[in-house]
Design an enzyme around this catalytic site. Sequence first.
Site, PDB file in Angstrom:
ATOM      1  N   PRO A   9       0.791  -1.225   0.000  1.00 51.22           N
ATOM      2  CA  PRO A   9       0.000   0.000   0.000  1.00 51.22           C
ATOM      3  C   PRO A   9       0.826   1.278   0.000  1.00 51.22           C
ATOM      4  O   PRO A   9       1.859   1.362   0.669  1.00 51.22           O
ATOM      5  CB  PRO A   9      -0.832  -0.102   1.286  1.00 51.22           C
ATOM      6  CG  PRO A   9      -0.157  -1.127   2.111  1.00 51.22           C
ATOM      7  CD  PRO A   9       0.516  -2.076   1.159  1.00 51.22           C
ATOM      8  N   ASN A  10       0.344   2.231  -0.769  1.00 53.87           N
ATOM      9  CA  ASN A  10       0.905   3.591  -0.871  1.00 53.87           C
ATOM     10  C   ASN A  10       2.200   3.680  -1.667  1.00 53.87           C
ATOM     11  O   ASN A  10       2.688   4.782  -1.930  1.00 53.87           O
ATOM     12  CB  ASN A  10       1.100   4.228   0.522  1.00 53.87           C
ATOM     13  CG  ASN A  10      -0.208   4.313   1.279  1.00 53.87           C
ATOM     14  OD1 ASN A  10      -1.165   4.863   0.766  1.00 53.87           O
ATOM     15  ND2 ASN A  10      -0.266   3.730   2.458  1.00 53.87           N
ATOM     16  N   ARG A  17       5.315  10.912  -2.314  1.00 55.06           N
ATOM     17  CA  ARG A  17       4.976  10.595  -0.930  1.00 55.06           C
ATOM     18  C   ARG A  17       6.204  10.711  -0.035  1.00 55.06           C
ATOM     19  O   ARG A  17       7.192  10.000  -0.263  1.00 55.06           O
ATOM     20  CB  ARG A  17       4.486   9.139  -0.931  1.00 55.06           C
ATOM     21  CG  ARG A  17       4.325   8.547   0.428  1.00 55.06           C
ATOM     22  CD  ARG A  17       4.275   7.019   0.354  1.00 55.06           C
ATOM     23  NE  ARG A  17       3.999   6.499   1.654  1.00 55.06           N
ATOM     24  CZ  ARG A  17       4.319   5.276   2.063  1.00 55.06           C
ATOM     25  NH1 ARG A  17       4.900   4.427   1.255  1.00 55.06           N
ATOM     26  NH2 ARG A  17       4.055   4.895   3.288  1.00 55.06           N
ATOM     27  N   TYR A  22      11.317   8.407   1.440  1.00 52.56           N
ATOM     28  CA  TYR A  22      11.291   7.377   0.385  1.00 52.56           C
ATOM     29  C   TYR A  22      11.975   7.790  -0.910  1.00 52.56           C
ATOM     30  O   TYR A  22      12.063   6.989  -1.837  1.00 52.56           O
ATOM     31  CB  TYR A  22       9.835   6.961   0.112  1.00 52.56           C
ATOM     32  CG  TYR A  22       9.161   6.391   1.349  1.00 52.56           C
ATOM     33  CD1 TYR A  22       9.628   5.209   1.921  1.00 52.56           C
ATOM     34  CD2 TYR A  22       8.093   7.045   1.961  1.00 52.56           C
ATOM     35  CE1 TYR A  22       9.042   4.694   3.070  1.00 52.56           C
ATOM     36  CE2 TYR A  22       7.491   6.534   3.109  1.00 52.56           C
ATOM     37  CZ  TYR A  22       7.975   5.360   3.661  1.00 52.56           C
ATOM     38  OH  TYR A  22       7.403   4.839   4.790  1.00 52.56           O
ATOM     39  N   ASN A  71       7.775  -5.733  -1.071  1.00 47.69           N
ATOM     40  CA  ASN A  71       7.774  -4.661  -0.079  1.00 47.69           C
ATOM     41  C   ASN A  71       6.332  -4.572   0.421  1.00 47.69           C
ATOM     42  O   ASN A  71       5.475  -3.983  -0.237  1.00 47.69           O
ATOM     43  CB  ASN A  71       8.213  -3.335  -0.689  1.00 47.69           C
ATOM     44  CG  ASN A  71       8.281  -2.227   0.360  1.00 47.69           C
ATOM     45  OD1 ASN A  71       7.763  -2.387   1.468  1.00 47.69           O
ATOM     46  ND2 ASN A  71       8.890  -1.112   0.017  1.00 47.69           N
ATOM     47  N   ALA A  74       3.164  -0.926   4.844  1.00 46.17           N
ATOM     48  CA  ALA A  74       2.636  -0.910   6.222  1.00 46.17           C
ATOM     49  C   ALA A  74       2.192  -2.298   6.694  1.00 46.17           C
ATOM     50  O   ALA A  74       2.225  -2.589   7.901  1.00 46.17           O
ATOM     51  CB  ALA A  74       1.475   0.073   6.305  1.00 46.17           C
ATOM     52  N   HIS A  77       4.143  -4.641   9.220  1.00 46.93           N
ATOM     53  CA  HIS A  77       4.076  -4.534  10.677  1.00 46.93           C
ATOM     54  C   HIS A  77       2.759  -5.044  11.261  1.00 46.93           C
ATOM     55  O   HIS A  77       2.568  -4.988  12.476  1.00 46.93           O
ATOM     56  CB  HIS A  77       4.281  -3.063  11.082  1.00 46.93           C
ATOM     57  CG  HIS A  77       5.356  -2.382  10.287  1.00 46.93           C
ATOM     58  ND1 HIS A  77       6.682  -2.769  10.348  1.00 46.93           N
ATOM     59  CD2 HIS A  77       5.307  -1.379   9.364  1.00 46.93           C
ATOM     60  CE1 HIS A  77       7.393  -2.016   9.515  1.00 46.93           C
ATOM     61  NE2 HIS A  77       6.583  -1.165   8.910  1.00 46.93           N
ATOM     62  N   GLU A  95      12.546  -9.660   1.103  1.00 45.23           N
ATOM     63  CA  GLU A  95      11.750  -8.548   1.643  1.00 45.23           C
ATOM     64  C   GLU A  95      12.543  -7.258   1.444  1.00 45.23           C
ATOM     65  O   GLU A  95      13.716  -7.195   1.804  1.00 45.23           O
ATOM     66  CB  GLU A  95      11.514  -8.813   3.138  1.00 45.23           C
ATOM     67  CG  GLU A  95      10.743  -7.733   3.859  1.00 45.23           C
ATOM     68  CD  GLU A  95      10.642  -8.020   5.366  1.00 45.23           C
ATOM     69  OE1 GLU A  95      11.054  -9.119   5.807  1.00 45.23           O
ATOM     70  OE2 GLU A  95      10.180  -7.135   6.090  1.00 45.23           O
ATOM     71  N   HIS A  97      12.650  -2.977   1.927  1.00 38.59           N
ATOM     72  CA  HIS A  97      12.134  -1.715   2.448  1.00 38.59           C
ATOM     73  C   HIS A  97      13.025  -0.592   1.951  1.00 38.59           C
ATOM     74  O   HIS A  97      14.259  -0.703   2.038  1.00 38.59           O
ATOM     75  CB  HIS A  97      12.088  -1.711   3.977  1.00 38.59           C
ATOM     76  CG  HIS A  97      11.194  -2.779   4.501  1.00 38.59           C
ATOM     77  ND1 HIS A  97       9.829  -2.676   4.423  1.00 38.59           N
ATOM     78  CD2 HIS A  97      11.476  -3.994   5.021  1.00 38.59           C
ATOM     79  CE1 HIS A  97       9.297  -3.789   4.905  1.00 38.59           C
ATOM     80  NE2 HIS A  97      10.260  -4.609   5.273  1.00 38.59           N
ATOM     81  N   ARG A 104      13.536   3.937  12.515  1.00 37.85           N
ATOM     82  CA  ARG A 104      12.353   4.805  12.495  1.00 37.85           C
ATOM     83  C   ARG A 104      11.523   4.579  13.762  1.00 37.85           C
ATOM     84  O   ARG A 104      12.058   4.235  14.802  1.00 37.85           O
ATOM     85  CB  ARG A 104      11.578   4.546  11.193  1.00 37.85           C
ATOM     86  CG  ARG A 104      12.418   4.878   9.942  1.00 37.85           C
ATOM     87  CD  ARG A 104      11.627   4.703   8.668  1.00 37.85           C
ATOM     88  NE  ARG A 104      10.505   5.640   8.618  1.00 37.85           N
ATOM     89  CZ  ARG A 104       9.487   5.520   7.750  1.00 37.85           C
ATOM     90  NH1 ARG A 104       9.468   4.533   6.874  1.00 37.85           N
ATOM     91  NH2 ARG A 104       8.506   6.390   7.780  1.00 37.85           N
TER      92      ARG A 104
HETATM   93  C1  DQA Z   1       8.315   0.753   3.882  1.00 37.87           C
HETATM   94  C2  DQA Z   1       8.415   0.991   5.394  1.00 37.87           C
HETATM   95  C3  DQA Z   1       7.065   0.805   6.058  1.00 37.87           C
HETATM   96  O1  DQA Z   1       7.168   1.005   7.456  1.00 37.87           O
HETATM   97  C4  DQA Z   1       6.065   1.798   5.504  1.00 37.87           C
HETATM   98  O2  DQA Z   1       4.782   1.584   6.062  1.00 37.87           O
HETATM   99  C5  DQA Z   1       6.015   1.812   4.023  1.00 37.87           C
HETATM  100  C6  DQA Z   1       7.240   1.614   3.251  1.00 37.87           C
HETATM  101  C7  DQA Z   1       9.632   1.078   3.162  1.00 37.87           C
HETATM  102  O3  DQA Z   1       9.747   0.707   1.993  1.00 37.87           O
HETATM  103  O4  DQA Z   1      10.529   1.706   3.735  1.00 37.87           O
HETATM  104  O5  DQA Z   1       4.966   2.093   3.434  1.00 37.87           O
HETATM  105  O6  DQA Z   1       8.028  -0.621   3.654  1.00 37.87           O
END
Ligand code: DQA
Length: 142
Positions: A9-10, A17, A22, A71, A74, A77, A95, A97, A104
């Site tokens: 997501p996102n 964003r 990021y 990836n 959110a 977690h 995985e 990130h 963080r």
């Molecule tokens: C993320 C880190 C996550 O905590 C966050 O919710 C994201 C992106 C990252 O790529 O750093 O949306 O996975």
Amino acid sequence: MKILVIHGPNLNLLGRRETGVYGAETFDSLNRRIVSLCSELGMDVEIFQSNSEGGIVDAIQAKPYDLLVINPAAYTHTSIAIRDAIAAMARPVIEVHISNIYTREEFRKHSYISGVSTGQISGLGTDGYLLAVRAAQTLLSK
Ligand code: DQA
């Protein structure tokens, strides 16, 4: 050999964003770089993005792939469902990130996914996906 790349997501908002966290690279630019590297390395790739947990679980179950780069954003977690889907498929998983989740907020320091991943790349920006593709080639050639 086929890699499935899943963006959670996102991540479709990359480049717009929280660019301080990021980076400035857009989602489309990142995906073009992934496709280009896979073609250079002679690997097939499919890229999938979803903002919904069920959509990600369905993709993990149904799409054809030899190795998953994910990836979960959110859902990293929160999602036991994505963790269980990965465990059920029993294929190598990297995985990714973009940010370093360990430097963080406290709630980002725990990943439900890392326990079922082959390995994790965190904090190397969008280049982390390209490193994952290179690692995928090494893993699949073994
Ligand atoms: C993320 C880190 C996550 O905590 C966050 O919710 C994201 C992106 C990252 O790529 O750093 O949306 O996975």
